[in-house]
Design a protein around this motif. Structure first.
Motif, PDB file in Angstrom:
ATOM      1  N   UNK A 312      57.562  43.633  53.220  1.00 16.73           N
ATOM      2  CA  UNK A 312      56.978  42.497  53.932  1.00 16.73           C
ATOM      3  C   UNK A 312      57.362  41.144  53.348  1.00 16.73           C
ATOM      4  N   UNK A 313      58.146  41.162  52.289  1.00 15.10           N
ATOM      5  CA  UNK A 313      58.478  39.912  51.587  1.00 15.10           C
ATOM      6  C   UNK A 313      59.248  38.945  52.479  1.00 15.10           C
ATOM      7  N   UNK A 314      60.278  39.431  53.152  1.00 18.29           N
ATOM      8  CA  UNK A 314      61.123  38.560  53.972  1.00 18.29           C
ATOM      9  C   UNK A 314      60.305  37.937  55.103  1.00 18.29           C
ATOM     10  N   UNK A 315      59.459  38.718  55.729  1.00 13.66           N
ATOM     11  CA  UNK A 315      58.623  38.198  56.823  1.00 13.66           C
ATOM     12  C   UNK A 315      57.692  37.100  56.317  1.00 13.66           C
ATOM     13  N   UNK A 316      57.128  37.284  55.128  1.00 11.58           N
ATOM     14  CA  UNK A 316      56.244  36.262  54.555  1.00 11.58           C
ATOM     15  C   UNK A 316      57.010  34.976  54.260  1.00 11.58           C
ATOM     16  N   UNK A 317      58.223  35.124  53.716  1.00  8.57           N
ATOM     17  CA  UNK A 317      59.033  33.943  53.407  1.00  8.57           C
ATOM     18  C   UNK A 317      59.417  33.189  54.680  1.00  8.57           C
ATOM     19  N   UNK A 318      59.772  33.914  55.717  1.00 12.53           N
ATOM     20  CA  UNK A 318      60.143  33.267  56.985  1.00 12.53           C
ATOM     21  C   UNK A 318      58.939  32.609  57.636  1.00 12.53           C
ATOM     22  N   UNK A 319      57.759  33.205  57.467  1.00 13.25           N
ATOM     23  CA  UNK A 319      56.541  32.581  57.976  1.00 13.25           C
ATOM     24  C   UNK A 319      56.244  31.280  57.227  1.00 13.25           C
ATOM     25  N   UNK A 320      56.487  31.281  55.927  1.00 13.39           N
ATOM     26  CA  UNK A 320      56.289  30.064  55.135  1.00 13.39           C
ATOM     27  C   UNK A 320      57.267  28.977  55.578  1.00 13.39           C
ATOM     28  N   UNK A 321      58.494  29.372  55.880  1.00 13.00           N
ATOM     29  CA  UNK A 321      59.483  28.401  56.356  1.00 13.00           C
ATOM     30  C   UNK A 321      59.053  27.780  57.676  1.00 13.00           C
ATOM     31  N   UNK A 322      58.528  28.590  58.584  1.00 14.94           N
ATOM     32  CA  UNK A 322      58.069  28.090  59.871  1.00 14.94           C
ATOM     33  C   UNK A 322      56.935  27.081  59.683  1.00 14.94           C
ATOM     34  N   UNK A 323      56.053  27.373  58.744  1.00 13.40           N
ATOM     35  CA  UNK A 323      54.952  26.463  58.446  1.00 13.40           C
ATOM     36  C   UNK A 323      55.474  25.163  57.849  1.00 13.40           C
ATOM     37  N   UNK A 324      56.488  25.278  57.019  1.00 15.04           N
ATOM     38  CA  UNK A 324      57.028  24.135  56.302  1.00 15.04           C
ATOM     39  C   UNK A 324      57.659  23.111  57.235  1.00 15.04           C
ATOM     40  N   UNK A 325      58.281  23.571  58.305  1.00 22.30           N
ATOM     41  CA  UNK A 325      58.945  22.639  59.230  1.00 22.30           C
ATOM     42  C   UNK A 325      58.057  22.274  60.415  1.00 22.30           C
ATOM     43  N   UNK A 326      56.823  22.731  60.396  1.00 25.13           N
ATOM     44  CA  UNK A 326      55.902  22.423  61.495  1.00 25.13           C
ATOM     45  C   UNK A 326      55.354  21.016  61.415  1.00 25.13           C
ATOM     46  N   UNK A 327      54.660  20.598  62.487  1.00 29.37           N
ATOM     47  CA  UNK A 327      54.128  19.231  62.576  1.00 29.37           C
ATOM     48  C   UNK A 327      53.060  18.955  61.525  1.00 29.37           C
ATOM     49  N   UNK A 328      52.312  19.984  61.129  1.00 27.48           N
ATOM     50  CA  UNK A 328      51.235  19.788  60.165  1.00 27.48           C
ATOM     51  C   UNK A 328      51.747  19.300  58.817  1.00 27.48           C
ATOM     52  N   UNK A 329      53.005  19.586  58.518  1.00 29.72           N
ATOM     53  CA  UNK A 329      53.561  19.220  57.209  1.00 29.72           C
ATOM     54  C   UNK A 329      54.633  18.142  57.332  1.00 29.72           C
ATOM     55  N   UNK A 330      54.507  17.284  58.360  1.00 28.92           N
ATOM     56  CA  UNK A 330      55.474  16.191  58.517  1.00 28.92           C
ATOM     57  C   UNK A 330      55.377  15.182  57.377  1.00 28.92           C
ATOM     58  N   UNK A 331      54.156  14.880  56.960  1.00 31.32           N
ATOM     59  CA  UNK A 331      53.961  13.912  55.876  1.00 31.32           C
ATOM     60  C   UNK A 331      54.435  14.523  54.559  1.00 31.32           C
ATOM     61  N   UNK A 332      55.183  13.775  53.753  1.00 26.72           N
ATOM     62  CA  UNK A 332      55.673  14.316  52.483  1.00 26.72           C
ATOM     63  C   UNK A 332      54.566  14.848  51.575  1.00 26.72           C
ATOM     64  N   UNK A 333      53.406  14.190  51.552  1.00 28.06           N
ATOM     65  CA  UNK A 333      52.335  14.644  50.670  1.00 28.06           C
ATOM     66  C   UNK A 333      51.815  16.012  51.102  1.00 28.06           C
ATOM     67  N   UNK A 334      51.767  16.263  52.406  1.00 29.05           N
ATOM     68  CA  UNK A 334      51.313  17.571  52.891  1.00 29.05           C
ATOM     69  C   UNK A 334      52.345  18.651  52.572  1.00 29.05           C
ATOM     70  N   UNK A 335      53.628  18.317  52.715  1.00 31.08           N
ATOM     71  CA  UNK A 335      54.687  19.273  52.376  1.00 31.08           C
ATOM     72  C   UNK A 335      54.677  19.553  50.873  1.00 31.08           C
ATOM     73  N   UNK A 336      54.420  18.523  50.081  1.00 29.84           N
ATOM     74  CA  UNK A 336      54.351  18.712  48.627  1.00 29.84           C
ATOM     75  C   UNK A 336      53.235  19.687  48.259  1.00 29.84           C
ATOM     76  N   UNK A 337      52.048  19.468  48.799  1.00 33.97           N
ATOM     77  CA  UNK A 337      50.910  20.341  48.478  1.00 33.97           C
ATOM     78  C   UNK A 337      51.176  21.778  48.914  1.00 33.97           C
ATOM     79  N   UNK A 338      51.845  21.950  50.035  1.00 34.32           N
ATOM     80  CA  UNK A 338      52.142  23.301  50.518  1.00 34.32           C
ATOM     81  C   UNK A 338      53.138  23.997  49.579  1.00 34.32           C
ATOM     82  N   UNK A 339      54.196  23.294  49.207  1.00 34.91           N
ATOM     83  CA  UNK A 339      55.207  23.885  48.330  1.00 34.91           C
ATOM     84  C   UNK A 339      54.665  24.136  46.931  1.00 34.91           C
ATOM     85  N   UNK A 340      53.695  23.325  46.519  1.00 30.81           N
ATOM     86  CA  UNK A 340      53.085  23.518  45.207  1.00 30.81           C
ATOM     87  C   UNK A 340      52.365  24.858  45.131  1.00 30.81           C
TER      88      UNK A 340
END
Length: 497
Positions: A312-340
């Motif tokens: 299930x690792x690859x599916x989880x990573x691809x799901x994280x990628x989808x979240x990362x490029x979504x509208x909710x993480x447009x602001x750099x601070x939100x993307x930073x907190x997610x990647x942290x």
């Protein structure tokens, strides 16, 4: 004689040092003799990075493991029969705690009888001399190097030496292990060890390696810093089939392995110590189909929960990628907190395998720009304190707001940050002082007075010169008048008389 404790403590990370101190405290409280053994000591001597902390105690380590769990450690695997416990210590430090034992073989190749023993017997029953070295962590002998099989000399010569002629017969998996250690460190097998190795291959002992033992080696190679070197050594010696017949047929995915190794180096440069066992295992088995992958892991002794996590690792990573490029993480601070919060192995997998430019751009910005800004945040706090604001919840909130602003590219210079800090905190700039002209008073110096007189004289001289120049110009414009004309006529009148 080298000071091994100084060498050890200077090479340990702060987290590893804290773990070693805690394990020493527990061992002393429980009355156990404690030693640092195996790979940790070998890597310390060879100068390799200290990835794990392997401890051996003269006693049962299960009570120590329970106490360590209370402090935040996680038990990854426990073999009650061998009293061997794989631990993820507090601070994400990997390692193990084992009981000192001796393996007694009735005859070569039979299952051993386990006997609990002293540290010296434990070191002599091991596979190779370079793994049979220990450092005492006991108060009376702290820092003492124990080397009953002269492994230090073999390390200096760059050789891997088996301890007994029956080593490969008793445990055929050591055939794989010999090549793994040799490839990892750039060593060569000692001459007699090479003869024993060749003899074991002639006797087909590699075909008697159990799937579980082969699986343990597969786990180990996935944690290596240079797994491709080990895998190629196995293939060259025609031992890959002993690991997995399907892997021997399809071959490891060396391109995927190299991409992940490059990513590991980038993460090291950014200040991380990544554990990439799961994505590396997927890279090694990358040419297998899903069903073949499941069978390979099952045969290698992976538990069902472990297989589910790998699959299930690859599916989880691809799901994280989808979240990362979504509208909710447009602001750099939100993307930073997610990647942290994103697991580092998923971050590494995306860096190695993703083709999504937006996701890769944010991950690289996080590693190379945003984290360094975060590290520099105490400077912002000091600047805010210098403006006169007291530390507290509001203070911390303003610092976080400035960090969010910095992620957008603003507030790079101290002047910019001061304006931002004053605006957020409501601290106004102090009023500027008005400059008053200086008046010459009674206390004026003689030099000043003399300078004033000289100036006045110069002014007078200039005025006089100007006046003289004006007269000259006036004379040039109005020359003197000629004599009167009657003088000539008077002469004529007298002549008539």
């Amino acid at each position: 004689m080298p000071d091994y404790m100084f060498l050890l403590e200077s090479r340990l990370s702060p987290e590893q040092r804290a773990v070693m101190m805690r394990v020493q405290e527990l061992a002393a409280a429980m009355g156990f003799n404690l030693y640092l053994t195996g790979g940790t000591v070998r890597d310390l001597i060879t100068g390799a990075s200290l990835r794990d902390l392997d401890f051996t105690v003269e006693g049962n380590p299960s009570k120590m493991a329970r106490e360590l769990e209370k402090g935040g450690a996680k038990i990854l695997d426990e073999d009650e029969k061998l009293r061997h416990i794989e631990v993820l210590f507090a601070g994400d430090v990997e390692g193990s705690i084992s009981a000192a034992r001796d393996d007694h073989y009735v005859r070569p190749g039979t299952r051993p009888e386990i006997r609990w023993s002293t540290i010296m017997e434990d070191l002599r029953r091991r596979d190779f001399s370079l793994n049979s070295i220990a450092i005492s962590l006991n108060p009376a002998s702290r820092g003492l190097l124990l080397d009953p099989t002269n492994g230090l000399s073999d390390i200096e010569r760059g050789e891997v030496r088996a301890l007994t002629i029956h080593g490969f017969t008793n445990q055929p998996v050591r055939l794989l292990r010999l090549l793994r250690f040799s490839a990892r460190m750039g060593f060569k097998p000692e001459s007699r060890t090479q003869e024993w190795f060749d003899l074991a291959i002639e006797r087909d002992l590699h075909h008697t390696i159990t799937p579980e033992d082969a699986g343990a080696e597969l786990r180990a190679v996935a944690r290596e810093e240079r797994p491709a070197v080990v895998l190629k050594a196995w293939e060259q010696a025609h031992l890959m089939e002993a690991v997995n017949a399907n892997l021997a047929k399809r071959h490891p995915d060396y391109e995927a392995i190299n991409r992940l190794m490059k990513t590991r180096e980038d993460l090291f440069t950014a200040g991380f110590r990544p554990r990439l066992a799961t994505p590396m295992l997927l890279a090694i088995l990358g040419k297998m189909k899903d069903r073949e992958l499941n069978q390979a892991l099952s045969k290698a002794g992976y538990r069902s929960a472990e297989i589910d996590r790998v699959e299930g690792f690859v599916e989880e990573a691809e799901s994280a990628q989808k979240e990362l490029v979504g509208k909710k993480l447009n602001a750099p601070i939100d993307a930073y907190k997610y990647l942290e919060q994103l697991p580092l192995d998923q971050t590494a997998y995306l860096l190695a395998e993703s083709r999504n430019s937006a996701a890769l751009s944010k991950i690289k910005a996080y590693l190379n720009k945003w984290r360094p800004m975060r590290i520099g945040l105490p400077t912002v706090a000091n600047e805010l304190a210098a403006l006169g604001m007291e530390r507290g919840p509001k203070f911390d909130s303003i610092v976080e707001q400035v960090f969010a602003i910095q992620l957008t590219g603003r507030g790079k210079t101290p002047e910019e940050r001061e304006k931002i800090l004053r605006k957020l905190s409501g601290i106004k700039e102090p009023p500027k002082k008005k400059e008053t002209p200086k008046k010459a008073g009674k206390g004026a110096s003689k030099a000043e007075a003399a300078e004033a007189i000289a100036g006045a004289n110069a002014a007078k001289a200039g005025a006089a010169a100007k006046a003289a120049h004006g007269k000259d110009r006036g004379a040039a414009k109005h020359p003197p008048a000629k004599p009167a004309a009657h003088a000539k006529t008077g002469g004529k009148k007298s002549a008539r008389k």
